[in-house]
Design a protein around this motif. Structure first.
Motif, mmCIF file in Angstrom:
data_model
loop_
_atom_site.group_PDB
_atom_site.id
_atom_site.type_symbol
_atom_site.label_atom_id
_atom_site.label_comp_id
_atom_site.label_asym_id
_atom_site.label_seq_id
_atom_site.Cartn_x
_atom_site.Cartn_y
_atom_site.Cartn_z
ATOM 1 N N VAL A 1 0.839 -1.207 0.000
ATOM 2 C CA VAL A 1 0.000 0.000 0.000
ATOM 3 C C VAL A 1 0.869 1.250 0.000
ATOM 4 O O VAL A 1 0.631 2.196 -0.753
ATOM 5 C CB VAL A 1 -0.948 -0.008 1.220
ATOM 6 N N SER A 2 1.912 1.263 0.848
ATOM 7 C CA SER A 2 2.794 2.428 0.916
ATOM 8 C C SER A 2 3.518 2.655 -0.402
ATOM 9 O O SER A 2 3.640 3.786 -0.877
ATOM 10 C CB SER A 2 3.814 2.238 2.047
ATOM 11 N N MET A 3 3.995 1.551 -1.010
ATOM 12 C CA MET A 3 4.710 1.676 -2.284
ATOM 13 C C MET A 3 3.790 2.190 -3.387
ATOM 14 O O MET A 3 4.174 3.069 -4.172
ATOM 15 C CB MET A 3 5.301 0.320 -2.680
ATOM 16 N N ALA A 4 2.583 1.673 -3.459
ATOM 17 C CA ALA A 4 1.681 2.032 -4.550
ATOM 18 C C ALA A 4 1.037 3.396 -4.348
ATOM 19 O O ALA A 4 0.715 4.078 -5.326
ATOM 20 C CB ALA A 4 0.594 0.962 -4.698
ATOM 21 N N ALA B 1 5.094 5.832 -5.024
ATOM 22 C CA ALA B 1 5.019 5.927 -6.483
ATOM 23 C C ALA B 1 4.870 7.382 -6.925
ATOM 24 O O ALA B 1 5.484 7.815 -7.902
ATOM 25 C CB ALA B 1 3.852 5.088 -7.009
ATOM 26 N N GLU B 2 4.081 8.158 -6.184
ATOM 27 C CA GLU B 2 3.913 9.572 -6.530
ATOM 28 C C GLU B 2 5.203 10.350 -6.298
ATOM 29 O O GLU B 2 5.559 11.229 -7.086
ATOM 30 C CB GLU B 2 2.772 10.182 -5.719
ATOM 31 N N ASP B 3 5.905 10.045 -5.212
ATOM 32 C CA ASP B 3 7.181 10.728 -4.948
ATOM 33 C C ASP B 3 8.189 10.460 -6.053
ATOM 34 O O ASP B 3 8.891 11.369 -6.511
ATOM 35 C CB ASP B 3 7.756 10.285 -3.599
ATOM 36 N N GLY C 1 15.627 5.319 5.042
ATOM 37 C CA GLY C 1 15.252 4.723 6.324
ATOM 38 C C GLY C 1 13.838 5.098 6.725
ATOM 39 O O GLY C 1 13.075 4.255 7.217
ATOM 40 N N HIS C 2 13.463 6.344 6.487
ATOM 41 C CA HIS C 2 12.114 6.799 6.818
ATOM 42 C C HIS C 2 11.067 6.051 5.991
ATOM 43 O O HIS C 2 10.017 5.655 6.516
ATOM 44 C CB HIS C 2 12.014 8.308 6.586
ATOM 45 N N ALA C 3 11.351 5.864 4.706
ATOM 46 C CA ALA C 3 10.400 5.140 3.850
ATOM 47 C C ALA C 3 10.203 3.707 4.345
ATOM 48 O O ALA C 3 9.076 3.200 4.364
ATOM 49 C CB ALA C 3 10.901 5.139 2.408
ATOM 50 N N VAL D 1 10.392 6.423 15.692
ATOM 51 C CA VAL D 1 11.563 6.310 14.813
ATOM 52 C C VAL D 1 11.366 7.155 13.553
ATOM 53 O O VAL D 1 12.284 7.854 13.110
ATOM 54 C CB VAL D 1 11.827 4.833 14.444
ATOM 55 N N ALA D 2 10.153 7.113 12.977
ATOM 56 C CA ALA D 2 9.864 7.926 11.796
ATOM 57 C C ALA D 2 10.008 9.409 12.118
ATOM 58 O O ALA D 2 10.566 10.186 11.328
ATOM 59 C CB ALA D 2 8.456 7.621 11.279
ATOM 60 N N TYR D 3 9.520 9.810 13.290
ATOM 61 C CA TYR D 3 9.648 11.203 13.733
ATOM 62 C C TYR D 3 11.117 11.585 13.884
ATOM 63 O O TYR D 3 11.543 12.656 13.428
ATOM 64 C CB TYR D 3 8.908 11.375 15.053
#
Length: 200
Positions: free
Chosen positions: A39-42, A46-48, A109-111, A140-142
């Motif tokens: 879901v994150s990839m699609a 993908a837009e980034d 790493g964030h991705a 961790v993302a923050y």
């Protein structure tokens, strides 16, 4: 146009992600990546990437062409001041390249962390059990984002500093040349406006 290129790349990436996962699932009976990652990839990634592809073609053509023609014109007007302008802005290239590599590593790493957050949300939606890792992943993302911001602001500061230093250097050295009766004041004004174009 840039918009068409961005949307076309995004569409192709989403289709490739779906086809890849569908093929693996059909062959192995189980998807290699968890649903949150897919879901994150699609969705966002993908837009980034599509936006990056559009910028990677349009920005170098526009900005690179502007720099080449302006520096060429400045060299024709007065090669000494044009050389000074090139020297003033040259460190920017090397510093940005070095800092950008660090930013890219932190962004990767964030991705990955955001993908794991998506996996935890999908797992929670399926089982309705509280995930003990969710809050730590969000932290961790923050932390990764907060490590990116100082580097981005440092690059902005460097750009602003060079924006001020370039014209100031040209006015200082060019003014000295004017006092020595070498270039005229009109030439100095032309070069100063050209240097501002390089800074932009």
């Amino acid at each position: 146009s840039r918009g068409w290129l961005v949307e076309d790349v995004t569409r192709r990436l989403r289709n490739a992600i779906y086809a890849s996962e569908d093929k693996r699932y059909s062959a192995e009976g189980d998807a290699t990546n968890d649903p949150g990652t897919v879901v994150s990839m699609a969705a966002a990634e993908a837009e980034d990437i599509g936006g990056f592809v559009g910028d990677s073609l349009s920005i170098p053509l526009l900005q690179g062409g502007t720099i080449v023609f302006v520096l060429g014109y400045l060299a024709w007007v007065d090669w000494r001041i044009a050389s000074l302008a090139a020297i003033v802005y040259m460190p920017h290239y090397f510093i940005v390249s070095a800092v950008q590599q660090i930013i890219n590593r932190l962004a990767r790493g964030h991705a990955k962390v955001v993908r794991r957050i998506g996996h935890e949300i999908v797992a929670w939606a399926g089982s309705r059990r509280t995930s003990p890792r969710f809050r730590s992943l969000v932290d961790v993302a923050y932390d990764l984002r907060m490590r990116i911001y100082p580097r981005k602001f440092a690059l902005t500061y460097l750009g602003n500093f060079l924006d001020a230093l370039g014209p100031l250097s040209v006015l200082g050295v060019g003014g000295w040349f004017v006092l020595a009766d070498q270039p005229g004041v009109s030439t100095l004004c032309v070069v100063r406006s050209g240097v501002q174009r390089v800074a932009d």
